[in-house]
Enzyme design. Structure first.
Site, PDB file in Angstrom:
ATOM      1  N   LYS A  13       0.633 -22.126 -10.579  1.00  0.00           N
ATOM      2  CA  LYS A  13       1.761 -22.393  -9.922  1.00  0.00           C
ATOM      3  C   LYS A  13       3.059 -21.673 -10.865  1.00  0.00           C
ATOM      4  O   LYS A  13       3.745 -21.392 -10.059  1.00  0.00           O
ATOM      5  CB  LYS A  13       2.085 -23.873  -9.532  1.00  0.00           C
ATOM      6  CG  LYS A  13       2.444 -24.823 -10.714  1.00  0.00           C
ATOM      7  CD  LYS A  13       2.408 -26.098 -10.330  1.00  0.00           C
ATOM      8  CE  LYS A  13       2.535 -27.064 -11.946  1.00  0.00           C
ATOM      9  NZ  LYS A  13       3.247 -26.692 -12.850  1.00  0.00           N
ATOM     10  N   ARG A  88       7.393 -35.019 -10.520  1.00  0.00           N
ATOM     11  CA  ARG A  88       5.959 -35.262 -10.773  1.00  0.00           C
ATOM     12  C   ARG A  88       5.609 -36.563 -10.616  1.00  0.00           C
ATOM     13  O   ARG A  88       4.520 -37.301 -10.604  1.00  0.00           O
ATOM     14  CB  ARG A  88       5.429 -34.986 -12.086  1.00  0.00           C
ATOM     15  CG  ARG A  88       4.854 -33.464 -12.287  1.00  0.00           C
ATOM     16  CD  ARG A  88       4.939 -33.254 -13.764  1.00  0.00           C
ATOM     17  NE  ARG A  88       3.633 -32.535 -14.257  1.00  0.00           N
ATOM     18  CZ  ARG A  88       3.904 -31.196 -14.796  1.00  0.00           C
ATOM     19  NH1 ARG A  88       5.068 -30.731 -14.571  1.00  0.00           N
ATOM     20  NH2 ARG A  88       2.730 -30.607 -15.217  1.00  0.00           N
ATOM     21  N   ARG A 127      -7.223 -20.040 -21.103  1.00  0.00           N
ATOM     22  CA  ARG A 127      -5.839 -19.539 -21.031  1.00  0.00           C
ATOM     23  C   ARG A 127      -5.469 -19.319 -22.424  1.00  0.00           C
ATOM     24  O   ARG A 127      -5.584 -20.339 -23.481  1.00  0.00           O
ATOM     25  CB  ARG A 127      -5.068 -20.750 -20.422  1.00  0.00           C
ATOM     26  CG  ARG A 127      -3.437 -20.186 -20.175  1.00  0.00           C
ATOM     27  CD  ARG A 127      -2.966 -20.929 -18.714  1.00  0.00           C
ATOM     28  NE  ARG A 127      -2.611 -22.348 -19.217  1.00  0.00           N
ATOM     29  CZ  ARG A 127      -1.765 -23.079 -18.211  1.00  0.00           C
ATOM     30  NH1 ARG A 127      -1.742 -22.737 -17.130  1.00  0.00           N
ATOM     31  NH2 ARG A 127      -1.583 -24.270 -18.651  1.00  0.00           N
ATOM     32  N   ARG A 160      -2.368 -23.520 -25.821  1.00  0.00           N
ATOM     33  CA  ARG A 160      -1.730 -24.638 -25.798  1.00  0.00           C
ATOM     34  C   ARG A 160      -2.449 -26.000 -25.978  1.00  0.00           C
ATOM     35  O   ARG A 160      -3.586 -26.077 -25.598  1.00  0.00           O
ATOM     36  CB  ARG A 160      -1.196 -25.131 -24.316  1.00  0.00           C
ATOM     37  CG  ARG A 160       0.033 -24.084 -24.084  1.00  0.00           C
ATOM     38  CD  ARG A 160       0.332 -23.950 -22.510  1.00  0.00           C
ATOM     39  NE  ARG A 160       0.416 -25.262 -21.782  1.00  0.00           N
ATOM     40  CZ  ARG A 160       0.841 -25.593 -20.558  1.00  0.00           C
ATOM     41  NH1 ARG A 160       1.344 -24.444 -19.858  1.00  0.00           N
ATOM     42  NH2 ARG A 160       0.927 -26.655 -20.178  1.00  0.00           N
ATOM     43  N   ARG A 171      -4.566 -34.922 -18.262  1.00  0.00           N
ATOM     44  CA  ARG A 171      -3.492 -34.179 -17.347  1.00  0.00           C
ATOM     45  C   ARG A 171      -4.040 -34.349 -15.915  1.00  0.00           C
ATOM     46  O   ARG A 171      -3.254 -34.610 -14.933  1.00  0.00           O
ATOM     47  CB  ARG A 171      -3.344 -32.770 -17.761  1.00  0.00           C
ATOM     48  CG  ARG A 171      -2.746 -32.609 -18.923  1.00  0.00           C
ATOM     49  CD  ARG A 171      -2.743 -31.032 -19.521  1.00  0.00           C
ATOM     50  NE  ARG A 171      -1.744 -30.410 -18.663  1.00  0.00           N
ATOM     51  CZ  ARG A 171      -2.023 -28.914 -18.786  1.00  0.00           C
ATOM     52  NH1 ARG A 171      -2.806 -28.458 -19.668  1.00  0.00           N
ATOM     53  NH2 ARG A 171      -1.128 -28.287 -18.063  1.00  0.00           N
TER      54      ARG A 171
HETATM   55  P1  AMP Z   1       3.430 -27.893 -17.186  1.00  0.00           P
HETATM   56  O1  AMP Z   1       3.964 -26.707 -18.162  1.00  0.00           O
HETATM   57  O2  AMP Z   1       4.235 -28.185 -15.932  1.00  0.00           O
HETATM   58  O3  AMP Z   1       1.958 -28.045 -17.102  1.00  0.00           O
HETATM   59  O4  AMP Z   1       4.091 -29.178 -18.047  1.00  0.00           O
HETATM   60  C1  AMP Z   1       3.533 -29.513 -19.480  1.00  0.00           C
HETATM   61  C2  AMP Z   1       3.849 -30.863 -19.846  1.00  0.00           C
HETATM   62  O5  AMP Z   1       5.142 -31.345 -19.882  1.00  0.00           O
HETATM   63  C3  AMP Z   1       3.211 -32.018 -18.957  1.00  0.00           C
HETATM   64  O6  AMP Z   1       1.745 -32.227 -19.036  1.00  0.00           O
HETATM   65  C4  AMP Z   1       4.304 -33.096 -19.015  1.00  0.00           C
HETATM   66  O7  AMP Z   1       3.832 -33.707 -20.421  1.00  0.00           O
HETATM   67  C5  AMP Z   1       5.388 -32.327 -19.462  1.00  0.00           C
HETATM   68  N1  AMP Z   1       6.154 -32.520 -18.027  1.00  0.00           N
HETATM   69  C6  AMP Z   1       6.547 -31.191 -17.432  1.00  0.00           C
HETATM   70  N2  AMP Z   1       7.266 -31.409 -16.212  1.00  0.00           N
HETATM   71  C7  AMP Z   1       7.364 -32.934 -16.391  1.00  0.00           C
HETATM   72  C8  AMP Z   1       7.989 -33.819 -15.302  1.00  0.00           C
HETATM   73  N3  AMP Z   1       8.402 -33.373 -14.017  1.00  0.00           N
HETATM   74  N4  AMP Z   1       7.801 -35.011 -15.550  1.00  0.00           N
HETATM   75  C9  AMP Z   1       7.353 -35.582 -16.665  1.00  0.00           C
HETATM   76  N5  AMP Z   1       6.655 -34.640 -17.675  1.00  0.00           N
HETATM   77  C10 AMP Z   1       6.841 -33.267 -17.498  1.00  0.00           C
END
Ligand code: AMP
Length: 226
Positions: A13, A88, A127, A160, A171
């Site tokens: 995404k 989310r 990744r 990461r 996750r």
């Molecule tokens: P992502 O890069 O979108 O996979 O986000 C990485 C991490 O950031 C997630 O696993 C959460 O710990 C935190 N995170 C990102 N977006 C949100 C959100 N909308 N609400 C809560 N935690 C978030």
């Protein structure tokens, strides 16, 4: 134009979000990137943010909602925005509705990228990201020329913390318990377009653009019936 892009971890995404934002000239607002930057620069509200992220858990709603509230009122959001990784949870979706409602705005498109779980795990495991310029690689699909080194800037590549095996599973759990209800919520309003996330980046992007254009035509027909 106000767009939300959704999809499980590893669905691509973020990559698609960049392409959509570029095509429609709207800023990409990626909560994960904003949080990683804040944590890296020691700016995050509370050290615990890093702990949530490393465990693959969601950062508390109030922190993320505060970030989004500050961001969507910035000048470059005049033409709209693309939300990547937000909302989310249902509480985040409600808060977003409130923020937009105050300004007489609504969500125009929700794109949900769909992919099988096993494929997602394969993608996440391989990744790698450049610690200097942020370029993304994959050990199987897009490896760097020299192992562990970025082709573009020579920076070292890292995995990461939340792409490591144990965290990947949590996750997914968080995604299915907390984020899938958000997709159902938007689907019940007829807002979601489900996109097959398997294939080449350009092909998936083409599917997304087709879905957006299709919905735009539909919205136009409804507001100007002939
Ligand atoms: P992502 O890069 O979108 O996979 O986000 C990485 C991490 O950031 C997630 O696993 C959460 O710990 C935190 N995170 C990102 N977006 C949100 C959100 N909308 N609400 C809560 N935690 C978030």
């Amino acid at each position: 134009m106000h767009v939300i892009i959704m999809g499980p971890p590893g669905s691509g995404k973020g990559t698609q979000a960049k392409l959509i934002a570029g095509k429609y000239h709207i800023p990409q607002i990626a909560t994960g990137d904003i949080l990683r930057e804040a944590v890296g620069g020691g700016l995050a509200p509370g050290l615990e943010t890093k702990v949530y992220m490393t465990r693959g858990e969601l950062v508390p709603d109030e922190v993320v909602i505060g970030i989004i509230e500050g961001r969507v009122t910035q000048g470059n959001c005049g033409r709209g925005f693309l939300l990547d990784g937000f909302p989310r949870t249902l509480d985040q979706a409600n808060a977003l509705e409130g923020m937009l409602g105050k300004r007489g705005l609504t969500i125009d498109h929700v794109i949900n990228i769909e992919i099988e779980m096993e494929e997602l795990i394969r993608r996440l495991r391989g990744r790698r990201t450049c610690s200097k310029c942020g370029a993304m690689y994959h050990l199987l699909f897009n490896p760097p020329e020299k192992e562990g080194i970025c082709d573009i800037c020579g920076g070292s590549l890292y995995q990461r913390d939340d792409d490591k095996e144990g965290t990947i599973r949590s996750r997914f759990e968080v995604y299915s318990n907390q984020t899938e209800p958000v997709i159902q919520y938007y689907a019940s309003q007829g807002l979601v377009r489900f996109i097959n996330g398997v294939g080449k980046i350009d092909d998936i992007f083409f599917r997304i653009v087709e879905a957006i254009e299709d919905r735009k035509k539909y919205a136009k027909r409804r507001s100007h019936p002939s």
